[in-house]
Design a protein around this motif. Structure first.
Motif, mmCIF file in Angstrom:
data_model
loop_
_atom_site.group_PDB
_atom_site.id
_atom_site.type_symbol
_atom_site.label_atom_id
_atom_site.label_comp_id
_atom_site.label_asym_id
_atom_site.label_seq_id
_atom_site.Cartn_x
_atom_site.Cartn_y
_atom_site.Cartn_z
ATOM 1 N N THR A 40 0.794 4.962 -0.248
ATOM 2 C CA THR A 40 -0.115 6.110 -0.220
ATOM 3 C C THR A 40 0.487 7.319 -0.918
ATOM 4 O O THR A 40 -0.243 8.176 -1.421
ATOM 5 C CB THR A 40 -0.485 6.477 1.229
ATOM 6 N N ARG B 176 0.872 -1.173 0.000
ATOM 7 C CA ARG B 176 0.000 0.000 0.000
ATOM 8 C C ARG B 176 0.911 1.225 0.000
ATOM 9 O O ARG B 176 1.540 1.543 1.008
ATOM 10 C CB ARG B 176 -0.915 0.013 1.223
ATOM 11 N N GLY C 200 3.529 4.668 3.282
ATOM 12 C CA GLY C 200 2.807 3.432 3.046
ATOM 13 C C GLY C 200 3.470 2.261 3.733
ATOM 14 O O GLY C 200 4.282 2.430 4.649
ATOM 15 N N ASP D 149 -1.546 6.640 -3.837
ATOM 16 C CA ASP D 149 -2.614 5.714 -3.450
ATOM 17 C C ASP D 149 -2.643 4.466 -4.339
ATOM 18 O O ASP D 149 -3.625 4.198 -5.035
ATOM 19 C CB ASP D 149 -3.963 6.430 -3.482
#
Length: 251
Positions: free
Chosen positions: A13, A11, A67, A30
């Motif tokens: 971000t 993930r 992330g 994202d």
């Protein structure tokens, strides 16, 4: 995907660079991605969209991002073949392949690996004596010598002539379809490319990336076996993707 099948979960971000003039530039925004053991995934997008940046984050080469990557890439055996072969010119083909091995395995027999890449006649040669296609084969063999959990390929076929590219794709396909690594686990493959046709030929799943700051436009699962993917099927798939995603028309 079950937890047992999962190889990597990411993930991201955000990833921001600072330009020489001090202005912040966001490269990735994202982006969530998962990779299963035994899966061949291609990241596809236009030049400059952030593919290689994303790849560096996923492999732990770039840790300056917002992330999380699970597990930490340092916990995985990762073999990487870059666009540039990055061979040491004063080392032979065999010595370049052995460089990535831990000291305890440095003297192991690599004959099978070297022969599988058609490098047996070149094992004592130096990089300066090799064509780009052969040098890329050495780079791929070196990446596989570590028996990786994850094989990472950064545009491995770019700038090759048709015959050399076809031979290297064959090597990649054979590596991807192996039953497992030395410990019986299944290797995942993550390849960055801007060539939709080669991605359709090789991958189990396509991850289409938007222009910078990149994010995932869509994921496409390819259920047709590789051996059944004819040139017509590949071209039809490329045209269909280009029609749906204009950003891919020049990819």
């Amino acid at each position: 995907m079950t937890h047992a099948e999962s190889l990597l979960e990411a993930r991201i971000t955000g990833k921001t660079y600072r330009r020489p003039d001090g202005v912040a530039m966001e490269a990735v925004h994202d982006l969530s991605l998962s990779l299963a053991r035994g899966e061949f995934v291609c990241l596809i997008g236009p030049s400059g969209c952030g593919k290689t940046t994303t790849l560096r984050i996923l492999t732990g080469l770039d840790r300056d991002f917002a992330g999380r990557i699970t597990p930490d890439p340092a916990q995985l055996a990762i073999g990487i073949a870059f666009q540039e072969p990055r061979l040491l010119p004063w080392r032979t083909v065999e010595e370049n392949i052995r460089l990535v091995l831990p000291s305890a395995r440095r003297s192991m027999d690599l004959s099978g690996l070297i022969e599988s890449f058609g490098l047996a006649a070149h094992r004592a040669r130096y990089p300066g004596e090799l064509s780009l296609g052969l040098a890329r084969r050495v780079s791929l063999a070196r990446a596989l010598a570590v028996e990786p959990d994850l094989l990472v390929l950064d545009e491995p076929f770019v700038s090759l002539d048709a015959q050399a590219a076809a031979e290297l794709r064959r090597c990649v396909t054979l590596a991807a379809e192996r039953d497992g690594r030395g410990d019986g686990g299944r290797m995942g493959v993550l390849m960055v490319t801007h060539n939709v046709r080669e991605a359709l030929q090789l991958a189990d799943r396509l991850v289409l990336l938007a222009p910078r700051p990149t994010y995932i436009l869509e994921e496409v699962h390819l259920d047709v076996p590789r051996a059944a993917r004819s040139p017509d099927w590949i071209e039809a798939g490329r045209a269909a993707l280009a029609a749906r995603f204009p950003v891919l028309r020049e990819v």
